[in-house]
Design a protein around this motif. Structure first.
Motif, short mmCIF file in Angstrom:
data_model
loop_
_atom_site.label_atom_id
_atom_site.label_comp_id
_atom_site.label_asym_id
_atom_site.label_seq_id
_atom_site.Cartn_x
_atom_site.Cartn_y
_atom_site.Cartn_z
N PRO A 1 3.47 -1.27 3.87
CA PRO A 1 3.63 0.11 3.42
C PRO A 1 5.11 0.43 3.21
CG PRO A 1 3.28 0.05 5.80
CD PRO A 1 3.35 -1.37 5.34
N THR B 1 -0.55 -9.59 5.19
CA THR B 1 0.32 -8.60 5.81
C THR B 1 0.28 -7.35 4.96
OG1 THR B 1 1.78 -10.39 6.46
CG2 THR B 1 2.64 -8.17 6.70
N ILE B 2 0.03 -6.24 5.59
CA ILE B 2 0.04 -4.97 4.86
C ILE B 2 1.47 -4.44 4.85
CG2 ILE B 2 -0.83 -2.61 4.87
CD1 ILE B 2 -3.47 -3.67 5.46
N PRO C 1 -3.94 4.91 2.19
CA PRO C 1 -4.19 3.52 2.59
C PRO C 1 -5.24 3.32 3.68
CG PRO C 1 -2.22 4.31 3.65
CD PRO C 1 -2.75 5.46 2.85
N LEU C 2 -5.77 4.39 4.28
CA LEU C 2 -6.61 4.22 5.47
C LEU C 2 -7.78 3.26 5.24
CD1 LEU C 2 -7.42 4.85 8.36
CD2 LEU C 2 -8.65 6.83 7.51
N ASN D 1 -6.65 -0.27 4.67
CA ASN D 1 -6.20 -0.93 5.89
C ASN D 1 -7.38 -1.35 6.75
OD1 ASN D 1 -3.60 -0.50 5.15
ND2 ASN D 1 -3.25 1.24 6.51
N SER D 2 -8.35 -0.47 6.90
CA SER D 2 -9.46 -0.85 7.78
C SER D 2 -10.33 -1.93 7.14
CB SER D 2 -10.28 0.35 8.25
OG SER D 2 -10.42 1.27 7.21
N THR E 1 0.85 -1.19 0.00
CA THR E 1 0.00 0.00 0.00
C THR E 1 0.88 1.24 0.00
OG1 THR E 1 -0.06 0.13 2.40
CG2 THR E 1 -1.77 -1.17 1.36
#
Lengths: 375, 423
Positions: free
Chosen positions: B89, B86-87, B63-64, B67-68, B59
């Motif tokens: 950034p 897994t995110i 990204p908010l 992510n949520s 991301t």
């Protein structure tokens, strides 16, 4: 919260007729997207109760499937969690649950190994929202031994299927009659109780010693003079689904704006297992009025004043009125259904008609025709 | 020891600027699609349905919401003890700190993530396509060919081929030439941006090209592999695949879902698409409602008329409102008497009473002719449109507008109002 939860979801009930053939009452589908037990589970979760036991016996499989994961109600915690207890044969017990008190006794270890000071006991078939913390505050303020959550039903309601209570001006319960033919009041017990954990262990063990098995008859009624039993009046929506009529009526209540708003929009939410179904689809020919439609439905016909559960298929030129169509039912073309409850996974043949006269108990449609090459 | 045969790296950092205001606050993969879904649900569901249980999501841009939405991966069953989602950034390093400068650069910066799973193969995906695909079959194909790189590709009409990366293959599907957006394409087999690499090959190439600026798979990695004579194969894919990169293709792909038997069928038991649903209750259809050829998501309250439209979760359409050929996303409210024609309405928008959208003659957009075309009206998230205004075609509105923003209560075709400051 300083309490653990026990949900009594084991009972059978002949008054649900064929609807309970394959499922526990607590697993009855409600309002399109939910199961009865979701309301109590969500209330417990929203009251920050972290440890909940669901006691099941009759048709436990249906409920176990629904409770296959605790994450939907946010009980998947390191501390506490969701426990499902079915009767099991042990070295010193070979019985099924012989009653509500007995079901708790058979799982007394759960009570003994907990450390929270209070216990919330609730049935799995109530449709309501309640913050049990408020009841607990009341319980503590009254210095009660047991607090029973009560509800005033409209005058003239037939209360013969409920426990009927009479309270004094201090809200102490003076009289408690179980399923009376003629009742002295229209205040009934909702079957939701708060009691101190040690007190409950003591009462349950005493019952077991005396071979008594029922929480209402053998604890609430026998001890009403000795123990301080208080009533807490619930003034918001509450409904119990233990008869076909009550079940049908509860579904129809959700077509009222205030009921929908209360359960679906106001804080806190009611949680349920997520089914991953696509949005409902309205094809040409669909005409829907005053109805609840759930995800995964495909609609080609006419629907009025009805509740459609998940993944229902309605064929061309169908007319569905004042009916409840449970999950995954398939209604063939040109079918007429009025004032009925169509059982889940039912397949209603094309060109048929099922009509219950208004005012009668809705007919339960159990059409088990083979589905050929559909979906 | 931890070992995964194949892990997926999902590129979800792009803005998707051709979706205009729809992506001004969210990354393109997080844009709503088909009522209750977001675009990224499709590749994520493909992963879990194909048995790929380790997915790194790269991301970068806004990204908010992404992510949520993803959380710990519960909706896709990707909450795993080992692997899972897994995110990833961009992050600060002791030496150089840089953003992800290109698709391959983003993957390069996460070599450590991939290495901890000791994979044999790495699947590279992009987060902005609508399709159902079994990556396991593609992997079998990759193994059967003993390939270094397999590129999923699909036939496109010859005249459109110049918009894509084109692969030219021999009779064994081995790639003999690669053309990135060619003027004169030699084949109509377009790369879908889905690659399987042997991990050792990928790692080597990423390290070799680490100093390449804006290192990109299509522009640098694939041509480099080709030059180095890697065994590269094309995996031909012939089912539904849609790049929803422009407002028109986005609108069309949504509208295709409401066909009686859609080509891209969400109602099949097989190959389910998962998403995070935060709204559970059924939708309520009132006495006054008329609905035809629509898909409508959970928790909606429909009192008005809705035709040929795709409606997201928790949307309210009040009595007397008429919605036609439109997409309305989550939690938006269409007030009494409002009329919408060919509009894309983003999340949490309120369109007040008697607003008319999509009226008048067609005129090209003054903001960006390429982005805002096709007679669509695009309304960005959290926008408010005041009562009684009339809005023309090819218009864009974003932000809390008031009656003063509309001269004579009209926004002419081709005009725009953007109040948030962000384009």
């Amino acid at each position: 919260m300083r309490a653990i939860g026990i949900i009594l979801a084991g009972g059978n009930n002949k008054k649900m007729k064929e609807l309970s053939n394959k499922r526990a009452i607590a697993a009855m589908p409600i309002a399109g997207s939910y199961r009865a037990v979701d309301f109590t589970l969500s209330n417990m979760s929203n009251s920050h109760i972290q440890k909940v036991a669901v006691l099941t016996q009759y048709n436990a499989k249906s409920l176990n499937e629904h409770l296959s994961s605790s994450k939907w109600w946010d009980f998947g915690r390191k501390q506490g969690g969701l426990y499902v207890f079915t009767p099991s044969i042990t070295a010193d017990n070979g019985y099924w649950y012989r009653g509500t008190a007995d079901s708790i006794w058979q799982n007394i270890g759960f009570l003994k190994s907990s450390h929270e000071p209070y216990v919330v006991i609730a049935p799995g078939d109530g449709v309501y929202k309640l913050d049990y913390n408020k009841v607990l505050e009341y319980h503590i303020a009254k210095r009660a031994d047991i607090t029973v959550v009560c509800k005033d039903l409209p005058a003239g309601t037939d209360v013969s299927r409920f426990g009927v209570v009479t309270m004094n001006e201090d809200s102490r319960i003076m009289n408690f009659e179980e399923k009376p033919m003629t009742a002295q009041s229209n205040t009934i017990s909702t079957g939701i109780y708060i009691v101190r954990r040690r007190q409950l262990i003591e009462l349950i063990e005493k019952c077991a010693e005396e071979e008594r098995f029922d929480f209402v008859n053998d604890i609430l009624i026998r001890y009403k003079g000795i123990k301080k039993i208080y009533g807490y009046k619930l003034d918001s929506y509450w409904s119990n689904i233990s008869t076909v009529d009550a079940y049908y009526q509860t579904q129809m209540d959700f077509l009222k704006e205030n009921v929908r708003d209360y359960f679906f929009k106001q804080y806190p939410d009611v949680y349920s297992k997520v089914d991953d179904l696509p949005p409902a689809k309205y094809n040409p020919g669909a005409q829907v009025k005053n109805s609840l439609i759930s995800s995964g439905c495909i609609i080609n016909g006419q629907i009025e004043n009805s509740v459609l559960f998940k993944k229902v298929y309605i064929g061309n030129n169908c007319v569905i009125k004042n009916s409840v169509i449970l999950n995954n039912a398939y209604i063939g073309d040109n079918t007429v259904i009025e004032n009925c409850i169509v059982e889940s996974r039912g397949t209603v043949r094309a060109n048929t008609s099922y009509i219950t006269e208004p005012g009668q108990t809705p007919r339960i449609v159990l059409d088990k025709n083979e589905r050929m090459g559909m979906m | 020891m931890i070992k995964k045969e194949m892990i997926a790296m999902l590129l979800a950092g792009g803005q998707g600027s051709r979706l205009g205001v729809l992506t001004s606050k969210v990354a393109k993969p997080a844009v709503a699609f088909g009522g209750k879904y977001r675009i990224i649900d499709f590749p994520l569901s493909n992963c879990i349905n194909s048995g790929v249980d380790t997915v790194g999501v790269l991301t970068q841009y806004q990204p908010l919401r992404l992510n949520s939405h993803i959380g710990i991966g519960i909706p896709w069953d990707l909450d795993r003890n080992v692997g899972g989602i897994t995110i990833l950034p961009p992050y600060e390093k002791s030496g150089n700190s840089e953003w992800y400068t290109g698709t391959a650069n983003a993957i390069y910066q996460n070599i450590d993530y991939m290495e901890q799973y000791n994979p044999e193969y790495v699947l590279i995906l992009s987060g902005d396509h609508i399709y159902k695909m079994d990556y396991e079959i593609m992997l079998d194909y990759h193994k059967a060919n003993n390939a270094d790189v397999t590129i999923a590709s699909m036939p496109v009409p010859m005249e459109e081929a110049k918009r894509f990366g084109i692969v030219v293959t021999d009779e064994n599907n081995r790639i003999t030439d690669f053309q990135e957006k060619p003027e004169e394409p030699r084949s109509n087999l377009a790369s879908m941006g889905i690659y399987i690499f042997k991990w050792q090959v990928l790692k080597e190439v990423l390290v070799k090209l680490k100093d390449q600026s804006n290192c990109d798979f299509g522009k640098h990695i694939i041509p480099y592999c080709f030059e180095k004579d890697c065994r590269m194969f094309a995996y031909e894919y012939n089912s539904y695949w849609k790049d929803v990169g422009t407002l028109n293709s986005y609108w069309e792909a949504n509208m295709e879902l409401i066909d009686i038997i859609p080509v891209f069928n969400l109602y099949e038991e097989f190959w389910r698409i998962y998403t995070k649903s935060d709204t559970l209750p059924p939708q309520y259809i009132a006495d006054t409602a008329k609905i035809e050829r629509c898909i409508i998501s959970e928790g909606c309250d429909i009192h008005g008329e809705v035709y040929n439209s795709v409606i997201g979760a928790g949307v309210t359409v009040e009595e007397g409102a008429v919605v036609k050929d439109s997409i309305i996303m989550k939690d938006s409210v269409i007030c009494k008497g409002a009329k919408l024609d060919k509009a894309i309405v983003a999340e949490q928008v309120k369109i007040d009473e008697n607003v008319e959208i999509g009226v008048g003659e067609m005129a090209p957009s003054k903001l960006d002719k390429k982005v805002y075309a096709f007679d669509l009206v695009t309304i960005g998230e959290k926008t408010y449109i005041p009562k009684n205004v009339k809005i023309g075609k090819n218009t864009v509105i974003m932000g809390q507008t008031s009656a003063e923003d509309y001269a004579d209560g009209v926004l002419e075709s081709g005009d725009y109002i953007i109040k948030a400051g962000d384009r």
